[in-house]
Design a protein around this motif. Sequence first.
Motif, mmCIF file in Angstrom:
data_model
loop_
_atom_site.group_PDB
_atom_site.id
_atom_site.type_symbol
_atom_site.label_atom_id
_atom_site.label_comp_id
_atom_site.label_asym_id
_atom_site.label_seq_id
_atom_site.Cartn_x
_atom_site.Cartn_y
_atom_site.Cartn_z
ATOM 1 N N UNK A 88 -9.367 8.511 -31.943
ATOM 2 C CA UNK A 88 -8.600 9.696 -32.355
ATOM 3 C C UNK A 88 -8.467 9.687 -33.878
ATOM 4 N N UNK A 89 -9.551 9.955 -34.599
ATOM 5 C CA UNK A 89 -9.568 9.750 -36.049
ATOM 6 C C UNK A 89 -8.681 10.680 -36.855
ATOM 7 N N UNK A 90 -8.208 11.766 -36.262
ATOM 8 C CA UNK A 90 -7.364 12.700 -37.012
ATOM 9 C C UNK A 90 -5.896 12.637 -36.598
ATOM 10 N N UNK A 91 -5.510 11.613 -35.862
ATOM 11 C CA UNK A 91 -4.142 11.504 -35.357
ATOM 12 C C UNK A 91 -3.230 10.963 -36.461
ATOM 13 N N UNK A 92 -2.301 11.783 -36.979
ATOM 14 C CA UNK A 92 -1.437 11.306 -38.072
ATOM 15 C C UNK A 92 -0.475 10.211 -37.647
ATOM 16 N N UNK A 93 -0.065 10.189 -36.380
ATOM 17 C CA UNK A 93 0.797 9.109 -35.913
ATOM 18 C C UNK A 93 0.102 7.767 -36.073
ATOM 19 N N UNK A 94 -1.168 7.717 -35.669
ATOM 20 C CA UNK A 94 -1.914 6.470 -35.772
ATOM 21 C C UNK A 94 -2.180 6.095 -37.225
ATOM 22 N N UNK A 95 -2.359 7.086 -38.083
ATOM 23 C CA UNK A 95 -2.527 6.795 -39.504
ATOM 24 C C UNK A 95 -1.285 6.121 -40.074
ATOM 25 N N UNK A 96 -0.120 6.636 -39.693
ATOM 26 C CA UNK A 96 1.130 6.034 -40.169
ATOM 27 C C UNK A 96 1.289 4.638 -39.581
ATOM 28 N N UNK A 97 0.956 4.493 -38.302
ATOM 29 C CA UNK A 97 1.016 3.166 -37.676
ATOM 30 C C UNK A 97 0.184 2.164 -38.467
ATOM 31 N N UNK A 98 -1.064 2.567 -38.784
ATOM 32 C CA UNK A 98 -1.933 1.623 -39.481
ATOM 33 C C UNK A 98 -1.435 1.348 -40.899
ATOM 34 N N UNK A 99 -0.831 2.322 -41.529
ATOM 35 C CA UNK A 99 -0.266 2.096 -42.858
ATOM 36 C C UNK A 99 0.798 1.014 -42.820
ATOM 37 N N UNK A 100 1.633 1.033 -41.792
ATOM 38 C CA UNK A 100 2.668 0.008 -41.655
ATOM 39 C C UNK A 100 2.030 -1.367 -41.465
ATOM 40 N N UNK A 101 0.990 -1.417 -40.637
ATOM 41 C CA UNK A 101 0.290 -2.682 -40.412
ATOM 42 C C UNK A 101 -0.330 -3.179 -41.715
ATOM 43 N N UNK A 102 -0.987 -2.294 -42.445
ATOM 44 C CA UNK A 102 -1.606 -2.674 -43.708
ATOM 45 C C UNK A 102 -0.565 -3.171 -44.711
ATOM 46 N N UNK A 103 0.602 -2.556 -44.710
ATOM 47 C CA UNK A 103 1.662 -3.019 -45.601
ATOM 48 C C UNK A 103 2.112 -4.422 -45.217
#
Length: 283
Positions: free
Chosen positions: A158-173
């Motif tokens: 789901x490459x355009x899912x903003x929820x998952x983008x935010x999730x991954x940002x938290x993980x990356x942080x």
Amino acid sequence: MTFRTLLILAAAVVLVFGALLAFRPGERIETAAPPGTPPALVELLPLPLPPELPRIADGPDYDRCLEMLRDDPEEAMRFAQAWDATGGGEGALHCAALAMIGLGEPDRAAERLERLAAGSRSGGLARASVYGQAAQAWMMAGDPNRAFGAVTMALTLAPTDPDLMVDRAVVLAALRRYGEALEDLDRALAQEPERVEAHVFRAAALRHLDRAAEAMGAVERALALAPENAEALLERGILRQLRGDIQGARADWERVVQLAPDSVAASLAQQNLALAELGPQGR
């Protein structure tokens, strides 16, 4: 507020905002994510029951099992196991994995959720949702590396899912990869420009990149959208103290405690206030 939002907010307070302010002016704040901290979130957060997300199964037994999770994960586990023994399929496996989170076993839950997502016959969006839940469980288990793998698999589906983008940002942080976190947050905000928590996390990422002026702009944007957002006030207090505005920082942290006295943000705000009272000599 959904499980995803609550988990991201709490995880970000621990993993993005850091141990908070045991520093002197001019020092760089380092993220502190002590081993064993994220599992404590299991007791603070509701179970992952996001009804608005794609479901891995349907039917009354699935609904009943998920409902049990809210109040009695042990009973939900017993129900899921009995249901699985009679052919419950993916719905029973999903409910059992979620029950493990409520029973304090997020690592086992994450492994099961990953296996379920990999082997499911459901559509891509449903599988992405389960991978996303696996990532959240890995974060609760204190393993951001495994979380990164799971959420990246989710974004592949789901490459355009903003929820998952935010999730991954938290993980990356959590992995201190703040530049990459910022990229995911910018992508999410391009789709949902009024997403408050994304602005807060963006401010935290910018702060860790030593871009304090931009960080203040991001957190002020969050507060323009939600003036009483506790996490935004917590972050602004950090930025104000970095500027030497101790009075402003205290005002923000005191407001956090007033607004959300039982939250993780309030606990950290109280720690900050105590450190501020000690002054530079006591840090």
